[in-house]
Design a protein around this motif. Structure first.
Motif, PDB file in Angstrom:
ATOM      1  N   LYS A 140       5.857 -11.667   3.204  1.00 63.77           N
ATOM      2  CA  LYS A 140       6.520 -10.381   2.931  1.00 63.77           C
ATOM      3  C   LYS A 140       5.635  -9.505   2.056  1.00 63.77           C
ATOM      4  CE  LYS A 140      11.107 -12.202   3.548  1.00 63.77           C
ATOM      5  NZ  LYS A 140      12.458 -12.224   3.045  1.00 63.77           N
ATOM      6  N   LEU A 141       4.504  -9.097   2.597  1.00 67.54           N
ATOM      7  CA  LEU A 141       3.521  -8.298   1.867  1.00 67.54           C
ATOM      8  C   LEU A 141       3.074  -7.151   2.751  1.00 67.54           C
ATOM      9  CD1 LEU A 141       1.491  -8.072  -0.568  1.00 67.54           C
ATOM     10  CD2 LEU A 141      -0.062  -9.376   0.838  1.00 67.54           C
ATOM     11  N   ASN A 142       2.976  -5.959   2.165  1.00 63.94           N
ATOM     12  CA  ASN A 142       2.505  -4.783   2.891  1.00 63.94           C
ATOM     13  C   ASN A 142       1.453  -4.078   2.037  1.00 63.94           C
ATOM     14  OD1 ASN A 142       2.123  -2.560   4.459  1.00 63.94           O
ATOM     15  ND2 ASN A 142       4.173  -1.739   4.213  1.00 63.94           N
ATOM     16  N   ILE A 143       0.236  -3.924   2.576  1.00 62.97           N
ATOM     17  CA  ILE A 143      -0.842  -3.272   1.828  1.00 62.97           C
ATOM     18  C   ILE A 143      -1.341  -2.014   2.525  1.00 62.97           C
ATOM     19  CG2 ILE A 143      -1.630  -5.378   0.693  1.00 62.97           C
ATOM     20  CD1 ILE A 143      -3.886  -5.481   2.780  1.00 62.97           C
ATOM     21  N   SER A 144      -0.553  -1.457   3.429  1.00 66.06           N
ATOM     22  CA  SER A 144      -1.040  -0.321   4.218  1.00 66.06           C
ATOM     23  C   SER A 144      -1.311   0.922   3.375  1.00 66.06           C
ATOM     24  CB  SER A 144      -0.072   0.003   5.346  1.00 66.06           C
ATOM     25  OG  SER A 144       1.153   0.414   4.817  1.00 66.06           O
ATOM     26  N   ASP A 145      -0.596   1.110   2.274  1.00 64.92           N
ATOM     27  CA  ASP A 145      -0.810   2.285   1.417  1.00 64.92           C
ATOM     28  C   ASP A 145      -1.443   1.919   0.081  1.00 64.92           C
ATOM     29  OD1 ASP A 145       0.358   3.949   3.304  1.00 64.92           O
ATOM     30  OD2 ASP A 145       2.370   3.565   2.534  1.00 64.92           O
ATOM     31  N   ALA A 146      -1.898   0.689  -0.061  1.00 68.53           N
ATOM     32  CA  ALA A 146      -2.375   0.209  -1.358  1.00 68.53           C
ATOM     33  C   ALA A 146      -3.768   0.739  -1.686  1.00 68.53           C
ATOM     34  CB  ALA A 146      -2.385  -1.312  -1.379  1.00 68.53           C
ATOM     35  N   GLY A 192     -14.096   9.011   2.524  1.00 68.86           N
ATOM     36  CA  GLY A 192     -13.168   9.462   3.549  1.00 68.86           C
ATOM     37  C   GLY A 192     -13.849   9.963   4.810  1.00 68.86           C
ATOM     38  N   LYS A 193     -13.272   9.615   5.948  1.00 71.80           N
ATOM     39  CA  LYS A 193     -13.785  10.075   7.238  1.00 71.80           C
ATOM     40  C   LYS A 193     -13.121  11.398   7.598  1.00 71.80           C
ATOM     41  CE  LYS A 193     -14.623   5.641   9.483  1.00 71.80           C
ATOM     42  NZ  LYS A 193     -14.253   4.804  10.639  1.00 71.80           N
ATOM     43  N   THR A 194     -13.868  12.227   8.317  1.00 73.64           N
ATOM     44  CA  THR A 194     -13.290  13.445   8.865  1.00 73.64           C
ATOM     45  C   THR A 194     -12.705  13.133  10.241  1.00 73.64           C
ATOM     46  OG1 THR A 194     -15.368  14.092   9.907  1.00 73.64           O
ATOM     47  CG2 THR A 194     -14.986  14.868   7.650  1.00 73.64           C
ATOM     48  N   LYS A 195     -11.990  14.077  10.799  1.00 70.21           N
ATOM     49  CA  LYS A 195     -11.414  13.869  12.137  1.00 70.21           C
ATOM     50  C   LYS A 195     -12.515  13.640  13.170  1.00 70.21           C
ATOM     51  CE  LYS A 195      -7.031  14.269  11.397  1.00 70.21           C
ATOM     52  NZ  LYS A 195      -6.153  13.134  11.583  1.00 70.21           N
ATOM     53  N   ASN A 234      -5.496  -4.186   6.201  1.00 68.10           N
ATOM     54  CA  ASN A 234      -5.190  -2.762   6.163  1.00 68.10           C
ATOM     55  C   ASN A 234      -6.079  -2.057   7.181  1.00 68.10           C
ATOM     56  OD1 ASN A 234      -4.491  -0.184   5.533  1.00 68.10           O
ATOM     57  ND2 ASN A 234      -5.029  -0.303   3.382  1.00 68.10           N
ATOM     58  N   ARG A 235      -5.616  -2.001   8.416  1.00 72.26           N
ATOM     59  CA  ARG A 235      -6.403  -1.374   9.476  1.00 72.26           C
ATOM     60  C   ARG A 235      -6.486   0.133   9.286  1.00 72.26           C
ATOM     61  NH1 ARG A 235      -3.388  -3.910  14.357  1.00 72.26           N
ATOM     62  NH2 ARG A 235      -4.190  -2.052  15.355  1.00 72.26           N
ATOM     63  N   LYS A 236      -5.496   0.684   8.616  1.00 70.18           N
ATOM     64  CA  LYS A 236      -5.487   2.126   8.349  1.00 70.18           C
ATOM     65  C   LYS A 236      -6.650   2.526   7.438  1.00 70.18           C
ATOM     66  CE  LYS A 236      -2.224   4.625   5.951  1.00 70.18           C
ATOM     67  NZ  LYS A 236      -0.856   5.033   5.648  1.00 70.18           N
ATOM     68  N   ALA A 237      -6.975   1.668   6.477  1.00 72.78           N
ATOM     69  CA  ALA A 237      -8.092   1.963   5.570  1.00 72.78           C
ATOM     70  C   ALA A 237      -9.409   1.949   6.329  1.00 72.78           C
ATOM     71  CB  ALA A 237      -8.135   0.953   4.435  1.00 72.78           C
ATOM     72  N   LEU A 238      -9.571   1.028   7.269  1.00 75.27           N
ATOM     73  CA  LEU A 238     -10.808   0.971   8.054  1.00 75.27           C
ATOM     74  C   LEU A 238     -10.919   2.172   8.992  1.00 75.27           C
ATOM     75  CD1 LEU A 238     -10.880  -2.839   8.839  1.00 75.27           C
ATOM     76  CD2 LEU A 238     -12.195  -1.610   7.119  1.00 75.27           C
ATOM     77  N   ARG A 239      -9.782   2.716   9.387  1.00 76.16           N
ATOM     78  CA  ARG A 239      -9.789   3.899  10.238  1.00 76.16           C
ATOM     79  C   ARG A 239     -10.120   5.161   9.438  1.00 76.16           C
ATOM     80  NH1 ARG A 239      -4.136   5.548  11.774  1.00 76.16           N
ATOM     81  NH2 ARG A 239      -4.366   6.630   9.815  1.00 76.16           N
ATOM     82  N   ASP A 240      -9.630   5.237   8.196  1.00 73.69           N
ATOM     83  CA  ASP A 240      -9.736   6.464   7.416  1.00 73.69           C
ATOM     84  C   ASP A 240     -10.947   6.532   6.494  1.00 73.69           C
ATOM     85  OD1 ASP A 240      -7.400   7.269   8.598  1.00 73.69           O
ATOM     86  OD2 ASP A 240      -6.124   6.686   6.916  1.00 73.69           O
TER      87      ASP A 240
END
Length: 153
Positions: free
Chosen positions: A39-45, A122-125, A8-14
């Motif tokens: 067939k697994l997606n964890i981007s929003d998990a 959570g990270k800020t912008k 989940n690269r999105k989690a490491l970004r956010d």
């Protein structure tokens, strides 16, 4: 033997990840077969502590096509398997304001599916921009070092 299933690269970004925990997942047979096919997606998990147990939300395991009569719900909530001591720590973390439990990655460990969850703030912008700047600087220095090594190496 740890084979990566999904990250989940999105989690490491956010999120700033403060701690990491390894957890087993309670799965059905068709879910395991579907995960073996990738067939697994964890981007929003994410995970939550409720009633003394940790539950996993929004992990998308696609339907297994070759199943005969019983099929699983793709986005059902799944129980995470952790020690009681770890559950109590996670509960204490989630009571603090601004901390969440995002899923970082899913992987195989000795024929079992494991989930790595993190305690994230959570990270800020501005934080995200700083990370991008650091990444760009690191990339530039790596280019300079590699070109120097090619010339003099």
């Amino acid at each position: 033997m740890t084979d990566e299933i999904a990250t989940n690269r999105k989690a490491l970004r956010d999120f700033h990840i403060l701690e990491r925990y390894e957890a087993g997942v309670e799965l059905r047979g068709t879910e395991v077969k579907s995960i073996r096919l990738g067939k697994l997606n964890i981007s929003d998990a994410f995970a939550r502590v409720e009633r003394g147990q940790v539950w996993l939300y929004n992990m998308d395991v696609q339907i297994y096509e070759k199943a005969s009569f019983s099929q699983h719900e793709p986005r059902r909530t799944r129980r995470l398997l952790l020690h009681k001591r770890e559950i109590l720590k996670l509960f204490a973390h989630t009571q603090q304001k601004g901390l969440a439990l995002p899923v970082l990655r899913a992987y195989w460990k000795e024929s079992r599916v494991k989930i790595e969850i993190g305690v994230g703030k959570g990270k800020t912008k501005g934080d995200q921009r700083e990370d991008l700047k650091e990444k760009a600087v690191k990339r530039e220095t790596q280019k300079v070092v590699s070109s120097f090594n090619r010339k003099h190496g």
